[in-house]
Design a protein around this motif. Structure first.
Motif, PDB file in Angstrom:
ATOM      1  N   ALA A 151      -3.766  -3.880   9.321  1.00  0.00           N
ATOM      2  CA  ALA A 151      -3.736  -3.206   8.022  1.00  0.00           C
ATOM      3  C   ALA A 151      -2.739  -2.050   8.023  1.00  0.00           C
ATOM      4  N   ARG A 152      -2.773  -1.224   9.061  1.00  0.00           N
ATOM      5  CA  ARG A 152      -1.858  -0.075   9.075  1.00  0.00           C
ATOM      6  C   ARG A 152      -0.407  -0.522   9.221  1.00  0.00           C
ATOM      7  N   ASP A 153      -0.154  -1.520  10.057  1.00  0.00           N
ATOM      8  CA  ASP A 153       1.217  -2.016  10.204  1.00  0.00           C
ATOM      9  C   ASP A 153       1.772  -2.475   8.855  1.00  0.00           C
ATOM     10  N   ARG A 154       0.950  -3.154   8.084  1.00  0.00           N
ATOM     11  CA  ARG A 154       1.403  -3.623   6.772  1.00  0.00           C
ATOM     12  C   ARG A 154       1.687  -2.442   5.836  1.00  0.00           C
ATOM     13  N   MET A 155       0.873  -1.407   5.925  1.00  0.00           N
ATOM     14  CA  MET A 155       1.128  -0.216   5.124  1.00  0.00           C
ATOM     15  C   MET A 155       2.466   0.416   5.492  1.00  0.00           C
ATOM     16  N   MET A 156       2.763   0.477   6.780  1.00  0.00           N
ATOM     17  CA  MET A 156       4.007   1.109   7.217  1.00  0.00           C
ATOM     18  C   MET A 156       5.219   0.263   6.850  1.00  0.00           C
ATOM     19  N   VAL A 157       5.081  -1.052   6.888  1.00  0.00           N
ATOM     20  CA  VAL A 157       6.177  -1.922   6.448  1.00  0.00           C
ATOM     21  C   VAL A 157       6.459  -1.683   4.964  1.00  0.00           C
ATOM     22  N   ALA A 158       5.400  -1.537   4.172  1.00  0.00           N
ATOM     23  CA  ALA A 158       5.581  -1.268   2.741  1.00  0.00           C
ATOM     24  C   ALA A 158       6.240   0.088   2.524  1.00  0.00           C
ATOM     25  N   LEU A 159       5.837   1.099   3.286  1.00  0.00           N
ATOM     26  CA  LEU A 159       6.449   2.418   3.153  1.00  0.00           C
ATOM     27  C   LEU A 159       7.908   2.386   3.590  1.00  0.00           C
ATOM     28  N   ALA A 160       8.225   1.556   4.583  1.00  0.00           N
ATOM     29  CA  ALA A 160       9.605   1.446   5.056  1.00  0.00           C
ATOM     30  C   ALA A 160      10.529   0.920   3.971  1.00  0.00           C
ATOM     31  N   GLN A 161      10.000   0.104   3.070  1.00  0.00           N
ATOM     32  CA  GLN A 161      10.814  -0.400   1.971  1.00  0.00           C
ATOM     33  C   GLN A 161      11.119   0.709   0.963  1.00  0.00           C
ATOM     34  N   GLN A 162      10.206   1.655   0.835  1.00  0.00           N
ATOM     35  CA  GLN A 162      10.423   2.779  -0.077  1.00  0.00           C
ATOM     36  C   GLN A 162      11.290   3.868   0.561  1.00  0.00           C
ATOM     37  N   PHE A 163      11.185   4.005   1.879  1.00  0.00           N
ATOM     38  CA  PHE A 163      11.923   5.035   2.614  1.00  0.00           C
ATOM     39  C   PHE A 163      12.656   4.391   3.788  1.00  0.00           C
TER      40      PHE A 163
END
Length: 211
Positions: A151-163
């Motif tokens: 779950a956290r890895d997926r959150m960080m991948v999503a944040l990486a697309q924004q930043f």
């Protein structure tokens, strides 16, 4: 029974429990950016996926497969503590908050929580037993470690697309060289933990330059 191969986590603690037993684990205490995420899992003893283990011992692909199986076969809940909450209460208390949220989110109320680590999160709705190294010893804690990590890895991948530029899609917010280079080039984002020493030092340095 699934998951009880030699050297793997076992189901002994759960069998000895006084009723529904959940395993709890968190991921994300050490990164410089992103939330801390906890999972609570109550396994069905008749439908335990094969190969459950400490998430650190599994490939990303295998973790994702097992997380999907756990979602289908077990009672699972996530709890998240935001960067703002980490800053407000410190990382340990934010981890406990995420654990409480995960446990309270379970559709079945546990009678006992088995928690990875040496401290019992306060405020759980049941008896709690901390187990040092529990993610390598206890099947339900291993399951929680997998669910939380995926779950956290997926959150960080999503944040990486924004930043983009910090490498969060691979370093998950940890202080790798790519992350350090991104901070040097692009500065601190709202998702960085400003109380963490490397980020705090960078901000203090920027303040002294601008003063």
């Amino acid at each position: 029974m699934g998951g009880e191969a030699a050297g793997a986590p076992h189901y002994h603690y759960e069998r000895a429990g006084p009723g529904p037993v959940c395993g709890i684990d968190e991921v994300g205490r050490g990164p410089w950016a992103g939330p801390v995420v906890a999972a609570a899992v109550i396994l069905d003893p008749l439908a335990i996926p094969e190969g459950l283990n400490d998430s650190k011992r599994l490939s990303p692909e295998r973790r994702a497969e097992l997380a999907a199986l756990l979602e289908a076969r077990a009672v699972v809940a996530l709890g998240v503590a935001s960067v703002a909450e980490i800053e407000a209460m410190n990382i340990l208390q934010a981890s406990f908050l995420a654990m409480r949220r995960a446990t309270l989110g379970l559709a079945t109320r546990p009678a006992l929580a088995l928690v990875d680590g040496n401290k019992a999160p306060p405020g759980l709705p049941c008896t709690c037993r901390p187990i040092v190294g529990g993610d390598a010893l206890v099947l339900s804690i291993a399951a929680a470690s997998i669910v939380a990590k995926v779950a956290r890895d997926r959150m960080m991948v999503a944040l990486a697309q924004q930043f983009p530029g910090y490498g969060w899609e691979t370093n998950m917010g940890y202080g790798t060289r790519t992350h350090q280079d991104g901070l040097a080039r692009f500065g601190v984002t709202p998702h960085h933990r400003r109380s963490f020493r490397p980020i705090h030092k960078m901000l203090c340095g920027a303040d002294s330059v601008s003063a």
